[in-house]
Design an enzyme around this catalytic site. Sequence first.
Site, PDB file in Angstrom:
ATOM      1  N   ARG A 231       0.859  -1.181   0.000  1.00 41.46           N
ATOM      2  CA  ARG A 231       0.000   0.000   0.000  1.00 41.46           C
ATOM      3  C   ARG A 231       0.897   1.234   0.000  1.00 41.46           C
ATOM      4  O   ARG A 231       1.901   1.284   0.717  1.00 41.46           O
ATOM      5  CB  ARG A 231      -0.916   0.027   1.229  1.00 41.46           C
ATOM      6  CG  ARG A 231      -2.102  -0.936   1.162  1.00 41.46           C
ATOM      7  CD  ARG A 231      -3.110  -0.587   0.070  1.00 41.46           C
ATOM      8  NE  ARG A 231      -4.257  -1.489   0.014  1.00 41.46           N
ATOM      9  CZ  ARG A 231      -4.338  -2.580  -0.737  1.00 41.46           C
ATOM     10  NH1 ARG A 231      -3.333  -2.932  -1.529  1.00 41.46           N
ATOM     11  NH2 ARG A 231      -5.427  -3.331  -0.734  1.00 41.46           N
ATOM     12  N   GLU A 260      -2.488   7.488  -4.909  1.00 36.67           N
ATOM     13  CA  GLU A 260      -2.849   6.838  -6.176  1.00 36.67           C
ATOM     14  C   GLU A 260      -4.336   6.943  -6.518  1.00 36.67           C
ATOM     15  O   GLU A 260      -4.722   6.851  -7.691  1.00 36.67           O
ATOM     16  CB  GLU A 260      -2.447   5.353  -6.147  1.00 36.67           C
ATOM     17  CG  GLU A 260      -3.319   4.489  -5.227  1.00 36.67           C
ATOM     18  CD  GLU A 260      -2.908   3.020  -5.214  1.00 36.67           C
ATOM     19  OE1 GLU A 260      -1.707   2.743  -5.072  1.00 36.67           O
ATOM     20  OE2 GLU A 260      -3.792   2.153  -5.340  1.00 36.67           O
ATOM     21  N   HIS A 292      -0.887  -0.166  -9.656  1.00 36.72           N
ATOM     22  CA  HIS A 292      -1.522  -1.153  -8.750  1.00 36.72           C
ATOM     23  C   HIS A 292      -1.976  -2.374  -9.556  1.00 36.72           C
ATOM     24  O   HIS A 292      -3.159  -2.712  -9.609  1.00 36.72           O
ATOM     25  CB  HIS A 292      -2.708  -0.513  -8.004  1.00 36.72           C
ATOM     26  CG  HIS A 292      -2.992  -1.176  -6.685  1.00 36.72           C
ATOM     27  ND1 HIS A 292      -3.270  -0.485  -5.540  1.00 36.72           N
ATOM     28  CD2 HIS A 292      -3.034  -2.488  -6.332  1.00 36.72           C
ATOM     29  CE1 HIS A 292      -3.486  -1.335  -4.547  1.00 36.72           C
ATOM     30  NE2 HIS A 292      -3.336  -2.562  -5.005  1.00 36.72           N
TER      31      HIS A 292
HETATM   32  P1  NAD Z   1      -1.514 -11.140   5.151  1.00 38.60           P
HETATM   33  O1  NAD Z   1      -2.552 -10.628   6.085  1.00 38.60           O
HETATM   34  O2  NAD Z   1      -1.493 -12.594   4.808  1.00 38.60           O
HETATM   35  O3  NAD Z   1      -0.055 -10.776   5.723  1.00 38.60           O
HETATM   36  C1  NAD Z   1       0.280  -9.523   6.233  1.00 38.60           C
HETATM   37  C2  NAD Z   1       1.415  -9.725   7.225  1.00 38.60           C
HETATM   38  O4  NAD Z   1       1.872  -8.426   7.622  1.00 38.60           O
HETATM   39  C3  NAD Z   1       1.013 -10.470   8.501  1.00 38.60           C
HETATM   40  O5  NAD Z   1       1.926 -11.523   8.750  1.00 38.60           O
HETATM   41  C4  NAD Z   1       1.080  -9.401   9.580  1.00 38.60           C
HETATM   42  O6  NAD Z   1       1.469  -9.907  10.857  1.00 38.60           O
HETATM   43  C5  NAD Z   1       2.141  -8.474   9.015  1.00 38.60           C
HETATM   44  N1  NAD Z   1       2.130  -7.131   9.582  1.00 38.60           N
HETATM   45  C6  NAD Z   1       1.085  -6.428  10.098  1.00 38.60           C
HETATM   46  N2  NAD Z   1       1.496  -5.224  10.511  1.00 38.60           N
HETATM   47  C7  NAD Z   1       2.828  -5.156  10.240  1.00 38.60           C
HETATM   48  C8  NAD Z   1       3.815  -4.156  10.422  1.00 38.60           C
HETATM   49  N3  NAD Z   1       3.524  -2.967  10.957  1.00 38.60           N
HETATM   50  N4  NAD Z   1       5.081  -4.415  10.032  1.00 38.60           N
HETATM   51  C9  NAD Z   1       5.402  -5.621   9.469  1.00 38.60           C
HETATM   52  N5  NAD Z   1       4.506  -6.603   9.264  1.00 38.60           N
HETATM   53  C10 NAD Z   1       3.232  -6.368   9.643  1.00 38.60           C
HETATM   54  O7  NAD Z   1      -1.635 -10.247   3.850  1.00 38.60           O
HETATM   55  P2  NAD Z   1      -1.129 -10.599   2.389  1.00 38.60           P
HETATM   56  O8  NAD Z   1      -2.194 -11.343   1.658  1.00 38.60           O
HETATM   57  O9  NAD Z   1       0.239 -11.173   2.459  1.00 38.60           O
HETATM   58  O10 NAD Z   1      -1.089  -9.137   1.732  1.00 38.60           O
HETATM   59  C11 NAD Z   1      -0.155  -8.180   2.184  1.00 38.60           C
HETATM   60  C12 NAD Z   1      -0.531  -6.817   1.630  1.00 38.60           C
HETATM   61  O11 NAD Z   1      -0.366  -6.820   0.215  1.00 38.60           O
HETATM   62  C13 NAD Z   1      -2.016  -6.454   1.808  1.00 38.60           C
HETATM   63  O12 NAD Z   1      -2.231  -5.827   3.057  1.00 38.60           O
HETATM   64  C14 NAD Z   1      -2.276  -5.519   0.673  1.00 38.60           C
HETATM   65  O13 NAD Z   1      -2.092  -4.198   1.148  1.00 38.60           O
HETATM   66  C15 NAD Z   1      -1.194  -5.828  -0.347  1.00 38.60           C
HETATM   67  N6  NAD Z   1      -1.717  -6.328  -1.622  1.00 38.60           N
HETATM   68  C16 NAD Z   1      -1.379  -5.666  -2.764  1.00 38.60           C
HETATM   69  C17 NAD Z   1      -1.826  -6.115  -4.002  1.00 38.60           C
HETATM   70  C18 NAD Z   1      -1.445  -5.427  -5.286  1.00 38.60           C
HETATM   71  O14 NAD Z   1      -2.075  -5.683  -6.331  1.00 38.60           O
HETATM   72  N7  NAD Z   1      -0.435  -4.578  -5.302  1.00 38.60           N
HETATM   73  C19 NAD Z   1      -2.650  -7.247  -4.058  1.00 38.60           C
HETATM   74  C20 NAD Z   1      -2.969  -7.913  -2.870  1.00 38.60           C
HETATM   75  C21 NAD Z   1      -2.501  -7.440  -1.652  1.00 38.60           C
END
Ligand code: NAD
Length: 344
Positions: A231, A260, A292
């Site tokens: 994000r 964005e 994105h």
């Molecule tokens: P997830 O919930 O499986 O994993 C997120 C991890 O981040 C967890 O292990 C959590 O403990 C950790 N976390 C929480 N706060 C934190 C912090 N302050 N510092 C470090 N780690 C922290 O989520 P995911 O499915 O792996 O997705 C991760 C992120 O990817 C989503 O939150 C979303 O914002 C982003 N995403 C982007 C796209 C894209 O198209 N660019 C698509 C899907 C997801």
Amino acid sequence: MKKVCFFDTKSYDKLYFDPFSKEFNVEMVYCESKLNEKSVVMARGCDAVVAFVNDRVNAEVVKELWEMGISVVALRCAGYNNVDLKAAYGKVHIVRVPAYSPYAVAEFTMGMFLSLNRKLYRAYNRIREYNFSLTGLLGTDFYGKTMGVVGTGKIGQVFIDICLGFGMKVLAYDPFPNERDGVRYVSFEELCRHSDMISLHCPLTKESYHMVDAASIERMKDGVILVNTSRGALIDSTALIEGLKEGKIGAAGLDVYEEEGDFFYEDYSGAVLPDDELARLISMPNVLLTSHQAFLTREALRNIAETTVENLRQYFDGEALPNEICYRCEKDGTCDKEHKKRCF
Ligand code: NAD
């Protein structure tokens, strides 16, 4: 027949959602506009709203939906930082797609690192002008280098697998570590100090907002490659631009950008971009910026459509909502969804 209003929809969304229309006897109303206080009126007469990453489900939008009799918003994404969960609680159920393809995002992320390191996007442009010079295209081996992974959830784990496959060392930071061979968990400060490359995979929360700021950039290795496919607001863009100008950051891959919402997914060609920081980033030869796009694979779109439709079916049929999220599940774990089957 239930009527569902989709916001911020593109042709590829329709392609994957339309087949469900007959199967579930649902009328899909597709709007190209993003959801906000002005456009929410388009949902009038519908039974549910489907929203995406840059749609705003703030207190005002929640109030409008509630007054229109709409009490479910299905997010066709995993992140929910664009939703005022507290305002929604008790009025509008928020369901999401917790996982649709961690591979899509993790593979795209490694693609960004590789392109930045070996300057593939520059080579592509050069060759089109019959410039066969290699000057300025020098990269480094990934083998033996250290990747810092911030957030080791579903996407972070797949990305770690890819890095280990490249023979990289992996440092990780996550408040909830998921210990495994080949990965050393350290503090975020230590990760910044010792990583040759840093990849962000954590959600945007109050705690993670601008976690990459001037102070953390200062701690990073000179020439670090930073990629953010999570994000935009995890990074303070002003500090990033300074880091790039000073050469502290060797290259940046940005699939997300903190402002964005006004630009991504839209065609601004021919316009003068009103966001100076975005324009500055795009102008830099060592920045690779995409709109994105990391999620955009056939498998991900199919899974997003399937889960979103199933979330809505469960809602309409009065069933449990396993993919519902509320501020109480997120914050203090006091939500009793497990017993009540729904957050409220
Ligand atoms: P997830 O919930 O499986 O994993 C997120 C991890 O981040 C967890 O292990 C959590 O403990 C950790 N976390 C929480 N706060 C934190 C912090 N302050 N510092 C470090 N780690 C922290 O989520 P995911 O499915 O792996 O997705 C991760 C992120 O990817 C989503 O939150 C979303 O914002 C982003 N995403 C982007 C796209 C894209 O198209 N660019 C698509 C899907 C997801």
